[in-house]
Design a protein around this motif. Sequence first.
Motif, PDB file in Angstrom:
ATOM      1  N   TRP A 142       0.950  -1.303  -0.151  1.00  0.00           N
ATOM      2  CA  TRP A 142       0.019   0.019  -0.071  1.00  0.00           C
ATOM      3  C   TRP A 142       0.884   1.183  -0.008  1.00  0.00           C
ATOM      4  O   TRP A 142       0.709   2.281  -0.601  1.00  0.00           O
ATOM      5  N   ASN A 143       1.872   1.202   0.848  1.00  0.00           N
ATOM      6  CA  ASN A 143       2.747   2.381   1.066  1.00  0.00           C
ATOM      7  C   ASN A 143       3.823   2.621  -0.324  1.00  0.00           C
ATOM      8  O   ASN A 143       3.961   3.847  -0.544  1.00  0.00           O
ATOM      9  N   THR A 144       4.030   1.494  -0.667  1.00  0.00           N
ATOM     10  CA  THR A 144       5.055   1.465  -2.123  1.00  0.00           C
ATOM     11  C   THR A 144       4.226   2.008  -2.918  1.00  0.00           C
ATOM     12  O   THR A 144       4.641   3.012  -3.854  1.00  0.00           O
ATOM     13  N   GLY A 145       2.825   1.929  -3.193  1.00  0.00           N
ATOM     14  CA  GLY A 145       1.840   2.204  -4.313  1.00  0.00           C
ATOM     15  C   GLY A 145       1.702   3.541  -4.077  1.00  0.00           C
ATOM     16  O   GLY A 145       1.686   4.402  -4.938  1.00  0.00           O
ATOM     17  N   ILE A 146       1.729   4.258  -2.746  1.00  0.00           N
ATOM     18  CA  ILE A 146       1.686   5.653  -2.632  1.00  0.00           C
ATOM     19  C   ILE A 146       2.837   6.572  -3.135  1.00  0.00           C
ATOM     20  O   ILE A 146       2.659   7.316  -4.004  1.00  0.00           O
ATOM     21  N   ILE A 147       4.094   5.747  -2.973  1.00  0.00           N
ATOM     22  CA  ILE A 147       5.087   6.469  -3.287  1.00  0.00           C
ATOM     23  C   ILE A 147       5.233   6.428  -4.873  1.00  0.00           C
ATOM     24  O   ILE A 147       5.596   7.321  -5.583  1.00  0.00           O
ATOM     25  N   LYS A 148       4.992   5.324  -5.493  1.00  0.00           N
ATOM     26  CA  LYS A 148       4.893   5.197  -6.879  1.00  0.00           C
ATOM     27  C   LYS A 148       3.996   5.990  -7.681  1.00  0.00           C
ATOM     28  O   LYS A 148       4.422   6.696  -8.514  1.00  0.00           O
ATOM     29  N   ALA A 149       2.901   6.223  -7.025  1.00  0.00           N
ATOM     30  CA  ALA A 149       2.025   7.055  -7.473  1.00  0.00           C
ATOM     31  C   ALA A 149       2.383   8.592  -7.517  1.00  0.00           C
ATOM     32  O   ALA A 149       2.257   9.353  -8.388  1.00  0.00           O
ATOM     33  N   ASN A 150       3.177   9.023  -6.648  1.00  0.00           N
ATOM     34  CA  ASN A 150       3.701  10.346  -6.417  1.00  0.00           C
ATOM     35  C   ASN A 150       4.915  10.612  -7.291  1.00  0.00           C
ATOM     36  O   ASN A 150       5.078  11.609  -7.590  1.00  0.00           O
ATOM     37  N   LEU A 151       5.701   9.359  -7.619  1.00  0.00           N
ATOM     38  CA  LEU A 151       6.755   9.727  -8.667  1.00  0.00           C
ATOM     39  C   LEU A 151       6.037   9.660 -10.098  1.00  0.00           C
ATOM     40  O   LEU A 151       6.748  10.176 -10.931  1.00  0.00           O
ATOM     41  N   GLN A 152       4.930   9.056 -10.264  1.00  0.00           N
ATOM     42  CA  GLN A 152       4.678   9.016 -11.649  1.00  0.00           C
ATOM     43  C   GLN A 152       3.587  10.179 -12.075  1.00  0.00           C
ATOM     44  O   GLN A 152       3.433  10.637 -13.064  1.00  0.00           O
ATOM     45  N   VAL A 176       4.766  11.487   0.493  1.00  0.00           N
ATOM     46  CA  VAL A 176       5.669  10.402   0.411  1.00  0.00           C
ATOM     47  C   VAL A 176       6.636  10.034   1.603  1.00  0.00           C
ATOM     48  O   VAL A 176       7.074   9.107   2.022  1.00  0.00           O
ATOM     49  N   GLN A 177       6.814  11.181   2.338  1.00  0.00           N
ATOM     50  CA  GLN A 177       7.526  10.935   3.612  1.00  0.00           C
ATOM     51  C   GLN A 177       6.724  10.196   4.712  1.00  0.00           C
ATOM     52  O   GLN A 177       7.238   9.256   5.040  1.00  0.00           O
ATOM     53  N   THR A 178       5.460  10.160   4.671  1.00  0.00           N
ATOM     54  CA  THR A 178       4.753   9.456   5.662  1.00  0.00           C
ATOM     55  C   THR A 178       4.662   8.024   5.109  1.00  0.00           C
ATOM     56  O   THR A 178       4.910   6.953   5.979  1.00  0.00           O
ATOM     57  N   ALA A 179       4.524   7.920   3.853  1.00  0.00           N
ATOM     58  CA  ALA A 179       4.664   6.415   3.429  1.00  0.00           C
ATOM     59  C   ALA A 179       5.927   5.738   3.722  1.00  0.00           C
ATOM     60  O   ALA A 179       5.843   4.737   4.236  1.00  0.00           O
ATOM     61  N   ALA A 180       6.970   6.620   3.436  1.00  0.00           N
ATOM     62  CA  ALA A 180       8.534   5.985   3.618  1.00  0.00           C
ATOM     63  C   ALA A 180       8.651   5.794   5.002  1.00  0.00           C
ATOM     64  O   ALA A 180       9.144   4.808   5.535  1.00  0.00           O
ATOM     65  N   ASN A 181       8.041   6.438   5.759  1.00  0.00           N
ATOM     66  CA  ASN A 181       8.236   6.323   7.335  1.00  0.00           C
ATOM     67  C   ASN A 181       7.630   5.049   7.764  1.00  0.00           C
ATOM     68  O   ASN A 181       8.004   4.254   8.491  1.00  0.00           O
ATOM     69  N   ALA A 228      14.981   0.877   3.195  1.00  0.00           N
ATOM     70  CA  ALA A 228      14.123   1.273   3.634  1.00  0.00           C
ATOM     71  C   ALA A 228      14.456   2.487   4.407  1.00  0.00           C
ATOM     72  O   ALA A 228      13.879   3.838   4.214  1.00  0.00           O
ATOM     73  N   ASP A 229      15.451   2.439   5.139  1.00  0.00           N
ATOM     74  CA  ASP A 229      16.140   3.572   5.741  1.00  0.00           C
ATOM     75  C   ASP A 229      16.427   4.687   5.018  1.00  0.00           C
ATOM     76  O   ASP A 229      16.308   5.775   5.103  1.00  0.00           O
ATOM     77  N   ALA A 230      17.115   4.061   3.914  1.00  0.00           N
ATOM     78  CA  ALA A 230      17.689   5.014   2.906  1.00  0.00           C
ATOM     79  C   ALA A 230      16.497   5.729   2.132  1.00  0.00           C
ATOM     80  O   ALA A 230      16.632   7.109   1.876  1.00  0.00           O
ATOM     81  N   LEU A 231      15.570   4.933   2.029  1.00  0.00           N
ATOM     82  CA  LEU A 231      14.245   5.819   1.220  1.00  0.00           C
ATOM     83  C   LEU A 231      13.528   6.600   2.230  1.00  0.00           C
ATOM     84  O   LEU A 231      13.201   7.832   1.843  1.00  0.00           O
ATOM     85  N   ALA A 232      13.583   6.178   3.599  1.00  0.00           N
ATOM     86  CA  ALA A 232      13.060   7.217   4.521  1.00  0.00           C
ATOM     87  C   ALA A 232      13.786   8.587   4.537  1.00  0.00           C
ATOM     88  O   ALA A 232      13.122   9.593   4.609  1.00  0.00           O
ATOM     89  N   ALA A 280      -0.323   5.205  12.231  1.00  0.00           N
ATOM     90  CA  ALA A 280      -1.398   6.291  12.418  1.00  0.00           C
ATOM     91  C   ALA A 280      -1.301   7.464  11.772  1.00  0.00           C
ATOM     92  O   ALA A 280      -2.111   8.106  11.525  1.00  0.00           O
ATOM     93  N   HIS A 281       0.091   7.855  11.289  1.00  0.00           N
ATOM     94  CA  HIS A 281       0.348   8.976  10.653  1.00  0.00           C
ATOM     95  C   HIS A 281       0.340   8.762   9.083  1.00  0.00           C
ATOM     96  O   HIS A 281       0.427   9.663   8.422  1.00  0.00           O
ATOM     97  N   SER A 282       0.126   7.663   8.809  1.00  0.00           N
ATOM     98  CA  SER A 282       0.064   7.386   7.398  1.00  0.00           C
ATOM     99  C   SER A 282      -1.219   7.605   6.848  1.00  0.00           C
ATOM    100  O   SER A 282      -2.175   8.282   7.670  1.00  0.00           O
ATOM    101  N   ASP A 283      -1.391   7.594   5.636  1.00  0.00           N
ATOM    102  CA  ASP A 283      -2.592   7.999   4.877  1.00  0.00           C
ATOM    103  C   ASP A 283      -3.912   7.238   5.084  1.00  0.00           C
ATOM    104  O   ASP A 283      -4.489   6.638   4.316  1.00  0.00           O
ATOM    105  N   MET A 284      -4.210   7.083   6.597  1.00  0.00           N
ATOM    106  CA  MET A 284      -5.452   6.198   6.711  1.00  0.00           C
ATOM    107  C   MET A 284      -6.775   6.677   6.144  1.00  0.00           C
ATOM    108  O   MET A 284      -7.544   5.856   6.149  1.00  0.00           O
TER     109      MET A 284
END
Lengths: 149, 149
Positions: free
Chosen positions: A40-50, A58-63, A113-117, B69-73
Amino acid sequence: MKKALAVLGCTLLAVAPFAHADEVEDTVKARQAAYRMLAWNTGIIKANLQGEFDAKKVQTAANTIAAIAHSDMGALYAPGTEKGKGYYPTKAKPAAFTDDKVVQVATNFVKAADALAAAAQGGDKDAVKAAFGDLGGTCKACHDDYRAK
Amino acid sequence: MKKALAVLGCTLLAVAPFAHADEVEDTVKARQAAYRMLAWNTGIIKANLQGEFDAKKVQTAANTIAAIAHSDMGALYAPGTEKGKGYYPTKAKPAAFTDDKVVQVATNFVKAADALAAAAQGGDKDAVKAAFGDLGGTCKACHDDYRAK
């Protein structure tokens, strides 16, 4: 594999198989939920990159990805869960529970994952794109060897 | 409810219902996965409060809860997902998608998750216990009104 579980943060559960079938099923469901949340969260990042790049999303998804990567994922592969059903029959191959190479695969995933965050924190789209590609590589490495098609 | 979704970080999905049934099902599954991950991690903290207290395990679990909790819920409650099946028929009551009080319930949950993560960072068992109790209260408040038994 004990070493792999230790790297993944698992201690007690790695040596104490579950006494109850319900615990196995709950654990397999939690494992499937963890990967669903990662997807779900990689999907959010992918959509934001596209599309439009919303640095905060992107930050909340990466976190979230990093937090899950650092969570007690080793416990999700506790003895007895090799054949658990969960929400659906597990796609984890038997090798995921026995192969020592899982240690390196898991370590690579956590580092990526850390590097992405960190990149997401910086807010630079190109940096996020590069780090996201690296993360995808670590996902694929695991899927290739340890997840059924 | 638009305000609730905004608080929860949802913008695009709140105003754009899904075009495909698959997206609804994927979103409901992600919603169920998010709560399963919350339950898994609160379970870890509960076990540590009841037994041997491993500050590091508690910290990683609390961080995961806070990140989710902080993600895009808000996006997990996108239009069309009221009746989604997901892994199982959704337990979310219709009011969860329409009631403006969801804003406050969600805000309370995020604040309590942050407070728990801060307490876990400190490593004091009693502080974690108090913050965990507060978090449980915010979970219950939502379950009482917005989740079917």
